[in-house]
Every structure is written in C-alpha cells, then in structure tokens.
Design an enzyme around this catalytic site. Structure first.
Site, PDB file in Angstrom:
ATOM      1  N   ASN A   1       0.874  -1.170   0.000  1.00 57.99           N
ATOM      2  CA  ASN A   1       0.000   0.000   0.000  1.00 57.99           C
ATOM      3  C   ASN A   1       0.908   1.216   0.000  1.00 57.99           C
ATOM      4  O   ASN A   1       1.555   1.510   1.003  1.00 57.99           O
ATOM      5  CB  ASN A   1      -0.905  -0.017   1.230  1.00 57.99           C
ATOM      6  CG  ASN A   1      -1.808   1.206   1.329  1.00 57.99           C
ATOM      7  OD1 ASN A   1      -1.678   2.165   0.558  1.00 57.99           O
ATOM      8  ND2 ASN A   1      -2.710   1.200   2.287  1.00 57.99           N
ATOM      9  N   VAL A   2       0.968   1.920  -1.115  1.00 55.35           N
ATOM     10  CA  VAL A   2       1.940   3.008  -1.256  1.00 55.35           C
ATOM     11  C   VAL A   2       1.652   4.188  -0.329  1.00 55.35           C
ATOM     12  O   VAL A   2       2.508   5.057  -0.147  1.00 55.35           O
ATOM     13  CB  VAL A   2       2.032   3.498  -2.712  1.00 55.35           C
ATOM     14  CG1 VAL A   2       2.579   2.408  -3.618  1.00 55.35           C
ATOM     15  CG2 VAL A   2       0.687   4.016  -3.215  1.00 55.35           C
TER      16      VAL A   2
ATOM     17  N   ASN B   1       3.566   3.287 -10.774  1.00 55.85           N
ATOM     18  CA  ASN B   1       2.389   3.133 -11.622  1.00 55.85           C
ATOM     19  C   ASN B   1       1.080   3.106 -10.835  1.00 55.85           C
ATOM     20  O   ASN B   1       0.020   3.385 -11.400  1.00 55.85           O
ATOM     21  CB  ASN B   1       2.528   1.845 -12.448  1.00 55.85           C
ATOM     22  CG  ASN B   1       1.258   1.468 -13.156  1.00 55.85           C
ATOM     23  OD1 ASN B   1       0.845   2.114 -14.116  1.00 55.85           O
ATOM     24  ND2 ASN B   1       0.608   0.402 -12.686  1.00 55.85           N
TER      25      ASN B   1
ATOM     26  N   SER C   1      -0.334  11.007 -16.791  1.00 56.95           N
ATOM     27  CA  SER C   1      -1.544  10.817 -17.590  1.00 56.95           C
ATOM     28  C   SER C   1      -1.717  12.000 -18.525  1.00 56.95           C
ATOM     29  O   SER C   1      -1.247  13.111 -18.243  1.00 56.95           O
ATOM     30  CB  SER C   1      -2.780  10.702 -16.688  1.00 56.95           C
ATOM     31  OG  SER C   1      -3.984  10.791 -17.424  1.00 56.95           O
TER      32      SER C   1
ATOM     33  N   TYR D   1      -7.520  14.076  -9.862  1.00 60.56           N
ATOM     34  CA  TYR D   1      -6.646  13.230 -10.683  1.00 60.56           C
ATOM     35  C   TYR D   1      -5.670  14.082 -11.497  1.00 60.56           C
ATOM     36  O   TYR D   1      -4.471  13.780 -11.576  1.00 60.56           O
ATOM     37  CB  TYR D   1      -7.500  12.369 -11.605  1.00 60.56           C
ATOM     38  CG  TYR D   1      -6.743  11.307 -12.349  1.00 60.56           C
ATOM     39  CD1 TYR D   1      -6.296  10.155 -11.698  1.00 60.56           C
ATOM     40  CD2 TYR D   1      -6.491  11.425 -13.715  1.00 60.56           C
ATOM     41  CE1 TYR D   1      -5.611   9.164 -12.381  1.00 60.56           C
ATOM     42  CE2 TYR D   1      -5.807  10.438 -14.399  1.00 60.56           C
ATOM     43  CZ  TYR D   1      -5.365   9.307 -13.733  1.00 60.56           C
ATOM     44  OH  TYR D   1      -4.688   8.332 -14.420  1.00 60.56           O
ATOM     45  N   ALA D   2      -6.176  15.175 -12.088  1.00 59.56           N
ATOM     46  CA  ALA D   2      -5.316  16.064 -12.870  1.00 59.56           C
ATOM     47  C   ALA D   2      -4.216  16.664 -11.998  1.00 59.56           C
ATOM     48  O   ALA D   2      -3.051  16.739 -12.411  1.00 59.56           O
ATOM     49  CB  ALA D   2      -6.148  17.165 -13.517  1.00 59.56           C
ATOM     50  N   ALA D   3      -4.581  17.098 -10.797  1.00 60.76           N
ATOM     51  CA  ALA D   3      -3.592  17.679  -9.889  1.00 60.76           C
ATOM     52  C   ALA D   3      -2.526  16.658  -9.513  1.00 60.76           C
ATOM     53  O   ALA D   3      -1.323  16.968  -9.484  1.00 60.76           O
ATOM     54  CB  ALA D   3      -4.277  18.222  -8.641  1.00 60.76           C
ATOM     55  N   SER D   4      -2.953  15.436  -9.239  1.00 57.55           N
ATOM     56  CA  SER D   4      -1.997  14.406  -8.829  1.00 57.55           C
ATOM     57  C   SER D   4      -1.049  14.052  -9.974  1.00 57.55           C
ATOM     58  O   SER D   4       0.164  13.912  -9.769  1.00 57.55           O
ATOM     59  CB  SER D   4      -2.731  13.155  -8.339  1.00 57.55           C
ATOM     60  OG  SER D   4      -3.397  12.484  -9.395  1.00 57.55           O
ATOM     61  N   LYS D   5      -1.577  13.923 -11.179  1.00 57.00           N
ATOM     62  CA  LYS D   5      -0.744  13.507 -12.300  1.00 57.00           C
ATOM     63  C   LYS D   5       0.134  14.646 -12.809  1.00 57.00           C
ATOM     64  O   LYS D   5       1.238  14.411 -13.323  1.00 57.00           O
ATOM     65  CB  LYS D   5      -1.616  12.948 -13.413  1.00 57.00           C
ATOM     66  CG  LYS D   5      -2.280  11.614 -13.045  1.00 57.00           C
ATOM     67  CD  LYS D   5      -1.256  10.553 -12.699  1.00 57.00           C
ATOM     68  CE  LYS D   5      -1.873   9.188 -12.488  1.00 57.00           C
ATOM     69  NZ  LYS D   5      -0.860   8.135 -12.197  1.00 57.00           N
TER      70      LYS D   5
END
Length: 239
Positions: free
Chosen positions: A53-54, A80, A132, A145-149
């Site tokens: 679990n990262v 990944n 992504s 998701y956009a912020a994380s990637k």
C-alpha cells in the site's frame, strides 16, 4: 535481454498497464517485483508479487527493506499505482480529493524517497513515473486526478535534477498515457469509447502493451541520455 540482471519494482503491477510493464521487463531479462494491494492476475517467470500500500509509510519502508534484503538493490522503479475518484469540483468531497492525492502523488513520493538515494549509492538507475494525459491537459470532473498527475510530472523533473546532481546516472522520466484499454475502460459504453478514439490523431484507443514498450525503453541503456522528460503515449490526443 536489455535488462538482464536488473532488479525492477513496479507498483500497481498486478494488472492493467502495470502488469504489461512487468511482463515487458521480464522478457528483457529483469527480475521484477510487482507491488500491489490486489491479487496477481497472471503468472510469469521472473515476476514476483508482493503486497504494498503506497500510502502506508511504515509499510513502504518495510517493503523496501525486504526487497533490498532479498535482492540487494533496486535498479528500476516504476511508480504506476493510481486510483480515480471523479466528480465535478463543486461536488468533490475531501475524502475523494485526499484519497487520490495520497495514492497518486504522495504514494509516488513515499517509495521514491527511499529508492532514489539508493540508486545514487549503487551508481545509477531508472525511475519511471506514470502520469496521464489528464495531468498534461486537465479534464472536466477530474480535478483531483489532474492535480496528482501534474504533480507527478513536477516530481519527475525535480528528481531528474536531484538524484543526478553528484554525477551519478540516475535517470527519472514520466510517461503520460492517453485512453488505454484497461479493465476500467472495458466497462465504458462502446459509443463513449468511440468518442475517445476520435479525439486522437490515430483514431483509436491505446493498448497497455504500447505503454509498456515505452517503459522498457526508458528502463534500459538505449535511453541512457534521456532524463527529466515526459513521454506522451496518447495517439496524438486532443482534449
């Protein structure tokens, strides 16, 4: 056998893009640790599944210690593991935001802060972060998701500088896939998939193997002068 004798760790390696990366590395001769919270969906020589679990800092340390104790080093790291929890910004909860940022961004940091310095010590290595197309262009309903990637791309550029600053060839690159036919997309209605395909210059969706081939290239010595880059594998997508 361009990765013969190399030790590789791939998070989220139990299925999807991570699985194909593990297979590609193993075919090139690497010993691969597929680190995932889920069960392995395949078996292959030279690929070993381990639970991880990262987001669990102590668990990441224990995982790293076990890999080093067993294999002696880590030559290749592929970050990944990732999740989505989509919603329009006005409807996005704290839980949705925190969950995605913890896995997709902090999870990348948790493991790399151990592996990167280790690569400096052993004299080199390759770190590959899976970003992504959404991290490059943004997307409606995916602010978290956009912020994380996008953050993963920033980490990539930073680590390319940090881990090579003493003259050691530790390379760090990112891959930004577009819409790729993983299990998640297989649940999407066909007409929506066709609309995704029309967004690309090539007129089709990607396959996990196509991302894995880029990862295998970045991991090997053929990419020895490539670092700090984001490789877009999206068929010429326009968002």
């Amino acid at each position: 056998m361009k990765l013969n004798g190399k030790i590789a760790v791939v998070t989220g390696g139990a299925k999807g893009i991570g699985m194909e990366i593990c297979k590609a590395f193993a075919r090139e001769g690497a010993t691969v640790i597929a680190a995932d919270m889920g069960e392995m969906s395949y078996q292959m020589d030279n690929v070993v599944g381990m639970k991880l679990n990262v987001t669990d800092v102590l668990g990441v340390q224990a995982f790293y210690d076990q890999v080093i104790a067993t294999y002696g080093r880590i030559d290749i790291l592929v970050n990944n593991a990732g999740i989505t929890k989509d919603a329009m910004t006005r409807k996005m909860t704290d839980e949705m935001w925190d969950a995605v940022l913890n896995v997709n961004l902090k999870g990348v940091f948790n493991l790399t802060r151990l592996v990167g310095p280790q690569m400096e010590t052993i004299g080199g290595g390759s770190i590959i972060n899976i970003s992504s197309v959404v991290g490059v262009f943004g997307n409606i309903g995916q602010a978290n998701y956009a912020a994380s990637k996008a953050g993963v791309i920033g980490l990539t550029m930073t680590w390319a500088k940090e881990f090579a600053r003493k003259g050691v060839p530790v390379r760090c690159n990112a891959i930004a896939p577009g819409y790729v036919m993983t299990d998640i997309l297989k649940t999407v209605p066909e007409e929506l998939l066709q609309s995704f395909a029309k967004m690309t210059m090539l007129g089709r969706l990607g396959q996990p193997e196509e991302v894995a081939k880029v990862a295998a290239f970045l991991a090997c010595d053929d990419a020895s002068y490539i670092t700090g880059q984001t490789i877009n594998v999206n068929g010429g997508m326009r968002l």
